[in-house]
Design a protein around this motif. Structure first.
Motif, mmCIF file in Angstrom:
data_model
loop_
_atom_site.group_PDB
_atom_site.id
_atom_site.type_symbol
_atom_site.label_atom_id
_atom_site.label_comp_id
_atom_site.label_asym_id
_atom_site.label_seq_id
_atom_site.Cartn_x
_atom_site.Cartn_y
_atom_site.Cartn_z
ATOM 1 N N ALA A 2 -7.520 2.780 -1.267
ATOM 2 C CA ALA A 2 -6.428 2.887 -0.298
ATOM 3 C C ALA A 2 -6.375 4.297 0.248
ATOM 4 C CB ALA A 2 -5.093 2.533 -0.944
ATOM 5 N N VAL A 3 -6.038 4.384 1.515
ATOM 6 C CA VAL A 3 -5.671 5.657 2.134
ATOM 7 C C VAL A 3 -4.304 5.413 2.750
ATOM 8 C CG1 VAL A 3 -6.199 7.381 3.877
ATOM 9 C CG2 VAL A 3 -8.048 6.370 2.549
ATOM 10 N N VAL A 4 -3.349 6.242 2.343
ATOM 11 C CA VAL A 4 -1.953 6.063 2.723
ATOM 12 C C VAL A 4 -1.523 7.228 3.600
ATOM 13 C CG1 VAL A 4 0.380 5.699 1.853
ATOM 14 C CG2 VAL A 4 -1.575 4.915 0.511
ATOM 15 N N THR A 5 -0.947 6.909 4.741
ATOM 16 C CA THR A 5 -0.435 7.923 5.646
ATOM 17 C C THR A 5 0.896 8.428 5.103
ATOM 18 O OG1 THR A 5 -1.554 6.887 7.493
ATOM 19 C CG2 THR A 5 0.256 8.370 8.034
ATOM 20 N N CYS A 6 1.078 9.715 5.199
ATOM 21 C CA CYS A 6 2.234 10.347 4.571
ATOM 22 C C CYS A 6 2.911 11.309 5.553
ATOM 23 C CB CYS A 6 1.738 11.095 3.330
ATOM 24 S SG CYS A 6 3.041 11.690 2.259
ATOM 25 N N SER A 7 4.180 11.498 5.340
ATOM 26 C CA SER A 7 5.012 12.463 6.070
ATOM 27 C C SER A 7 5.192 12.129 7.532
ATOM 28 C CB SER A 7 4.461 13.875 5.901
ATOM 29 O OG SER A 7 4.528 14.258 4.572
ATOM 30 N N PRO A 8 5.817 11.076 7.838
ATOM 31 C CA PRO A 8 6.281 9.979 6.970
ATOM 32 C C PRO A 8 5.302 8.810 6.978
ATOM 33 C CG PRO A 8 7.298 9.749 9.115
ATOM 34 C CD PRO A 8 6.396 10.976 9.181
ATOM 35 N N ASN A 9 5.541 7.886 6.067
ATOM 36 C CA ASN A 9 4.800 6.638 6.064
ATOM 37 C C ASN A 9 5.612 5.657 6.892
ATOM 38 O OD1 ASN A 9 4.321 3.762 4.965
ATOM 39 N ND2 ASN A 9 2.541 4.945 4.283
ATOM 40 N N ARG A 10 5.035 5.143 7.946
ATOM 41 C CA ARG A 10 5.829 4.315 8.878
ATOM 42 C C ARG A 10 6.245 2.984 8.289
ATOM 43 N NH1 ARG A 10 1.342 2.814 13.458
ATOM 44 N NH2 ARG A 10 0.310 1.171 12.284
ATOM 45 N N ALA A 11 5.587 2.504 7.235
ATOM 46 C CA ALA A 11 5.969 1.245 6.598
ATOM 47 C C ALA A 11 7.124 1.430 5.614
ATOM 48 C CB ALA A 11 4.771 0.637 5.877
ATOM 49 N N ALA A 12 7.304 2.660 5.140
ATOM 50 C CA ALA A 12 8.355 2.933 4.141
ATOM 51 C C ALA A 12 8.803 4.387 4.307
ATOM 52 C CB ALA A 12 7.834 2.662 2.744
ATOM 53 N N LEU A 13 9.637 4.625 5.288
ATOM 54 C CA LEU A 13 10.072 5.983 5.627
ATOM 55 C C LEU A 13 10.732 6.720 4.463
ATOM 56 C CD1 LEU A 13 11.557 5.242 9.156
ATOM 57 C CD2 LEU A 13 9.387 6.353 8.641
ATOM 58 N N GLU A 14 11.325 5.976 3.533
ATOM 59 C CA GLU A 14 12.064 6.589 2.430
ATOM 60 C C GLU A 14 11.172 7.112 1.311
ATOM 61 O OE1 GLU A 14 11.334 2.405 1.063
ATOM 62 O OE2 GLU A 14 11.744 3.361 2.986
ATOM 63 N N LEU A 15 9.900 6.752 1.317
ATOM 64 C CA LEU A 15 9.016 7.169 0.217
ATOM 65 C C LEU A 15 8.611 8.626 0.377
ATOM 66 C CD1 LEU A 15 6.792 3.997 -0.232
ATOM 67 C CD2 LEU A 15 8.859 4.647 -1.462
ATOM 68 N N PRO A 16 8.713 9.396 -0.704
ATOM 69 C CA PRO A 16 8.387 10.821 -0.632
ATOM 70 C C PRO A 16 6.882 11.082 -0.682
ATOM 71 C CG PRO A 16 8.973 10.245 -2.871
ATOM 72 C CD PRO A 16 9.161 8.993 -2.028
ATOM 73 N N CYS A 17 6.485 12.246 -0.236
ATOM 74 C CA CYS A 17 5.098 12.660 -0.359
ATOM 75 C C CYS A 17 4.842 13.047 -1.813
ATOM 76 C CB CYS A 17 4.825 13.858 0.549
ATOM 77 S SG CYS A 17 3.123 14.478 0.427
ATOM 78 N N PRO A 18 3.767 12.543 -2.416
ATOM 79 C CA PRO A 18 3.493 12.865 -3.819
ATOM 80 C C PRO A 18 3.118 14.323 -4.043
ATOM 81 C CG PRO A 18 1.669 11.654 -2.899
ATOM 82 C CD PRO A 18 2.744 11.661 -1.852
ATOM 83 N N CYS A 19 2.760 15.015 -2.990
ATOM 84 C CA CYS A 19 2.307 16.407 -3.131
ATOM 85 C C CYS A 19 3.361 17.415 -2.697
ATOM 86 C CB CYS A 19 1.015 16.611 -2.349
ATOM 87 S SG CYS A 19 -0.337 15.597 -2.988
ATOM 88 N N ALA A 20 4.552 16.935 -2.391
ATOM 89 C CA ALA A 20 5.618 17.846 -1.936
ATOM 90 C C ALA A 20 6.265 18.557 -3.103
ATOM 91 C CB ALA A 20 6.653 17.066 -1.146
ATOM 92 N N THR A 58 0.806 -1.218 0.000
ATOM 93 C CA THR A 58 0.000 0.000 0.000
ATOM 94 C C THR A 58 0.839 1.267 0.000
ATOM 95 O OG1 THR A 58 -1.748 -1.207 1.143
ATOM 96 C CG2 THR A 58 -1.887 1.180 1.194
ATOM 97 N N ALA A 59 1.918 1.311 0.750
ATOM 98 C CA ALA A 59 2.744 2.521 0.855
ATOM 99 C C ALA A 59 3.276 2.974 -0.502
ATOM 100 C CB ALA A 59 3.902 2.290 1.820
ATOM 101 N N TYR A 60 3.444 2.059 -1.441
ATOM 102 C CA TYR A 60 4.014 2.414 -2.748
ATOM 103 C C TYR A 60 3.075 3.237 -3.622
ATOM 104 C CZ TYR A 60 8.438 0.191 -2.036
ATOM 105 O OH TYR A 60 9.690 -0.103 -1.555
ATOM 106 N N TRP A 61 1.834 3.460 -3.169
ATOM 107 C CA TRP A 61 0.994 4.436 -3.872
ATOM 108 C C TRP A 61 1.705 5.787 -3.872
ATOM 109 C CZ3 TRP A 61 -2.827 4.031 -7.113
ATOM 110 C CH2 TRP A 61 -3.769 2.995 -7.024
#
Length: 155
Positions: free
Chosen positions: A137-155, A58-61
């Motif tokens: 899917a609803v993905v938590t962002c800034s940060p995503n705890r499952a994948a800390l390295e993934l950037p926010c798509p809206c940044a 899910t985090a890879y969204w």
């Protein structure tokens, strides 16, 4: 912390192409690998990010195009409300009758609100008629705890 929403519907056969739903391995196949393996790696590397297909994780969204974000909320309850509205919208088309049960859907939404509030992600999928598939899917962002390295798509 905020939450991004995603929705995909499409043919079950397309959804079942799992190779295009996972990020490419960080290392390409070694030199001398079978040509079909090298070609498949190239295809996945080129198509994973821009594809609208739901990722297996899910985090890879978050690495998908910003245009796929259907909504963004600071409040977990508002994000869960969006999920509830989409489930209610598509429920008449669910292939399995038990998935249409309103009491069951209410329990799913309560769980979603709780998980999102705790910083987790939520992902629901339902088979629709034809056969088609619905992925929410609803993905938590800034940060995503499952994948800390993934950037926010809206940044």
């Amino acid at each position: 912390m905020h939450h991004h929403a995603y929705l995909w519907t499409g043919p079950k056969a397309r959804f079942d192409d799992e190779a295009l739903r996972r990020p490419p391995h960080p290392d390409p196949p070694p030199a001398g690998s079978r040509p079909e393996l090298i070609e498949r790696y190239r295809q996945v590397a080129a198509e994973f990010r821009p594809s609208d297909l739901p990722p297996l994780e899910t985090a890879y969204w978050l690495v998908k195009p910003r245009s796929l974000v259907r909504g963004t909320w600071e409040d977990a309850k508002e994000a869960a409300t969006w999920l509830g509205e989409r489930l209610a919208e598509y429920a008449p088309r669910f292939a399995a009758e038990h998935d249409r049960d309103t009491a069951r859907l209410a329990l799913l939404l309560d769980a979603a609100a709780e998980r999102l509030h705790a910083g987790g992600d939520m992902s629901y999928g339902h088979y629709l008629e034809r056969p088609s598939y619905l992925a929410l899917a609803v993905v938590t962002c800034s940060p995503n705890r499952a994948a800390l390295e993934l950037p926010c798509p809206c940044a």
